[in-house]
Write a protein that holds these residues in place. Structure first.
Motif, PDB file in Angstrom:
ATOM      1  N   PRO A   1       0.828  -1.206   0.000  1.00 11.74           N
ATOM      2  CA  PRO A   1       0.000   0.000   0.000  1.00 11.74           C
ATOM      3  C   PRO A   1       0.867   1.264   0.000  1.00 11.74           C
ATOM      4  O   PRO A   1       0.384   2.350  -0.297  1.00 11.74           O
ATOM      5  CB  PRO A   1      -0.808  -0.121   1.295  1.00 11.74           C
ATOM      6  N   LEU A   2       2.139   1.104   0.309  1.00 14.57           N
ATOM      7  CA  LEU A   2       3.092   2.221   0.359  1.00 14.57           C
ATOM      8  C   LEU A   2       3.831   2.366  -0.959  1.00 14.57           C
ATOM      9  O   LEU A   2       4.265   1.362  -1.536  1.00 14.57           O
ATOM     10  CB  LEU A   2       4.132   1.982   1.461  1.00 14.57           C
ATOM     11  N   GLY A   3       4.004   3.590  -1.429  1.00 12.04           N
ATOM     12  CA  GLY A   3       4.850   3.836  -2.589  1.00 12.04           C
ATOM     13  C   GLY A   3       4.243   3.463  -3.927  1.00 12.04           C
ATOM     14  O   GLY A   3       4.970   3.205  -4.876  1.00 12.04           O
ATOM     15  N   MET A   4       2.925   3.452  -4.023  1.00 14.24           N
ATOM     16  CA  MET A   4       2.280   3.206  -5.317  1.00 14.24           C
ATOM     17  C   MET A   4       2.536   4.400  -6.246  1.00 14.24           C
ATOM     18  O   MET A   4       2.937   5.466  -5.785  1.00 14.24           O
ATOM     19  CB  MET A   4       0.774   2.990  -5.139  1.00 14.24           C
ATOM     20  N   LYS A   5       2.277   4.213  -7.528  1.00 17.47           N
ATOM     21  CA  LYS A   5       2.480   5.290  -8.508  1.00 17.47           C
ATOM     22  C   LYS A   5       1.738   6.561  -8.114  1.00 17.47           C
ATOM     23  O   LYS A   5       2.216   7.663  -8.332  1.00 17.47           O
ATOM     24  CB  LYS A   5       2.013   4.847  -9.889  1.00 17.47           C
TER      25      LYS A   5
ATOM     26  N   TYR B   1      -8.038   2.175   2.956  1.00 12.65           N
ATOM     27  CA  TYR B   1      -8.833   1.745   4.101  1.00 12.65           C
ATOM     28  C   TYR B   1      -8.124   0.564   4.746  1.00 12.65           C
ATOM     29  O   TYR B   1      -7.805  -0.415   4.069  1.00 12.65           O
ATOM     30  CB  TYR B   1     -10.253   1.367   3.649  1.00 12.65           C
ATOM     31  N   ILE B   2      -7.873   0.669   6.047  1.00 14.12           N
ATOM     32  CA  ILE B   2      -7.196  -0.394   6.794  1.00 14.12           C
ATOM     33  C   ILE B   2      -8.201  -1.000   7.760  1.00 14.12           C
ATOM     34  O   ILE B   2      -8.878  -0.276   8.492  1.00 14.12           O
ATOM     35  CB  ILE B   2      -5.985   0.163   7.576  1.00 14.12           C
ATOM     36  N   ASP B   3      -8.277  -2.336   7.755  1.00 15.34           N
ATOM     37  CA  ASP B   3      -9.197  -3.001   8.672  1.00 15.34           C
ATOM     38  C   ASP B   3      -8.811  -2.670  10.107  1.00 15.34           C
ATOM     39  O   ASP B   3      -7.638  -2.702  10.477  1.00 15.34           O
ATOM     40  CB  ASP B   3      -9.193  -4.511   8.460  1.00 15.34           C
TER      41      ASP B   3
ATOM     42  N   VAL C   1       0.924   7.528   7.413  1.00 16.04           N
ATOM     43  CA  VAL C   1       1.657   7.796   6.173  1.00 16.04           C
ATOM     44  C   VAL C   1       0.743   7.662   4.944  1.00 16.04           C
ATOM     45  O   VAL C   1       0.922   8.370   3.953  1.00 16.04           O
ATOM     46  CB  VAL C   1       2.922   6.913   6.045  1.00 16.04           C
ATOM     47  N   LEU C   2      -0.271   6.804   5.039  1.00 17.13           N
ATOM     48  CA  LEU C   2      -1.203   6.622   3.917  1.00 17.13           C
ATOM     49  C   LEU C   2      -2.410   7.548   3.995  1.00 17.13           C
ATOM     50  O   LEU C   2      -3.214   7.581   3.072  1.00 17.13           O
ATOM     51  CB  LEU C   2      -1.704   5.170   3.891  1.00 17.13           C
ATOM     52  N   ASP C   3      -2.537   8.278   5.110  1.00 17.84           N
ATOM     53  CA  ASP C   3      -3.728   9.085   5.367  1.00 17.84           C
ATOM     54  C   ASP C   3      -4.967   8.198   5.207  1.00 17.84           C
ATOM     55  O   ASP C   3      -5.949   8.557   4.565  1.00 17.84           O
ATOM     56  CB  ASP C   3      -3.771  10.285   4.415  1.00 17.84           C
ATOM     57  N   ALA C   4      -4.858   6.984   5.784  1.00 17.72           N
ATOM     58  CA  ALA C   4      -5.890   5.965   5.615  1.00 17.72           C
ATOM     59  C   ALA C   4      -6.990   6.071   6.641  1.00 17.72           C
ATOM     60  O   ALA C   4      -6.774   6.549   7.758  1.00 17.72           O
ATOM     61  CB  ALA C   4      -5.235   4.578   5.687  1.00 17.72           C
TER      62      ALA C   4
END
Length: 157
Positions: A104-108, A114-116, A146-149
């Motif tokens: 989930p980190l560093g995608m284009k 969304y994290i369970d 970091v993902l603002d999830a």
């Protein structure tokens, strides 16, 4: 170990993490296999799923390896009428990662993630390191930050 985009992103934020490498079986890229090979609890290994929402476009879900994604709940949470898994052939084009190595980190691009909520029961969880056979272990709160999830209930057994 050669750094992946996921590791470089965490390094740039000065987040602490550990990595674990394990042998890859091209015929079994499952989280269950990763758990068996790393000796980790399957409930702490989170798989990364990439979906397409009818209103939001692409989105990412991180759920425990032994659980199933609740598509209806994720659709509602992400303000879509429906969400569906993307075709596997499109994964690398959309994320920059291949099946079995999608972090989930560093995608284009940065997609809504969304994290369970079960992740928060643990002091650390493991996610794909961005390459097959590599896991990153970090605090679930740091991953969400970091993902603002959004952390929410999106899976079932």
């Amino acid at each position: 170990m050669k750094k992946t985009n996921a590791m470089r992103l965490l390094d740039s934020k000065k987040y602490k993490y550990k990595t674990a490498e394990y042998p890859v079986d091209e015929n079994d890229l499952s989280a269950v296999s990763a758990a068996a090979k790393t000796g980790e609890d399957i409930r702490r290994i989170f798989k990364t799923l990439v979906l397409l929402g009818d209103k939001s476009g692409y989105l990412v879900a991180c759920i425990p390896g032994e659980r199933e994604l609740d598509l209806k709940t994720l659709a509602k949470t992400s303000k879509n009428k429906k969400v569906e898994m993307i075709p596997m052939k499109d994964l690398e084009k959309i994320t920059g990662y291949i099946r079995g190595g999608c972090s989930p980190l560093g995608m284009k691009k940065k997609y809504p993630t969304y994290i369970d909520e079960s992740a928060m029961k643990f002091s650390s969880i493991l996610i794909s390191g961005g390459r097959r056979g590599v896991q990153i272990e970090l605090e679930p709160e740091k991953l969400a930050e970091v993902l603002d999830a959004e952390v929410t209930s999106i899976s079932f057994i």
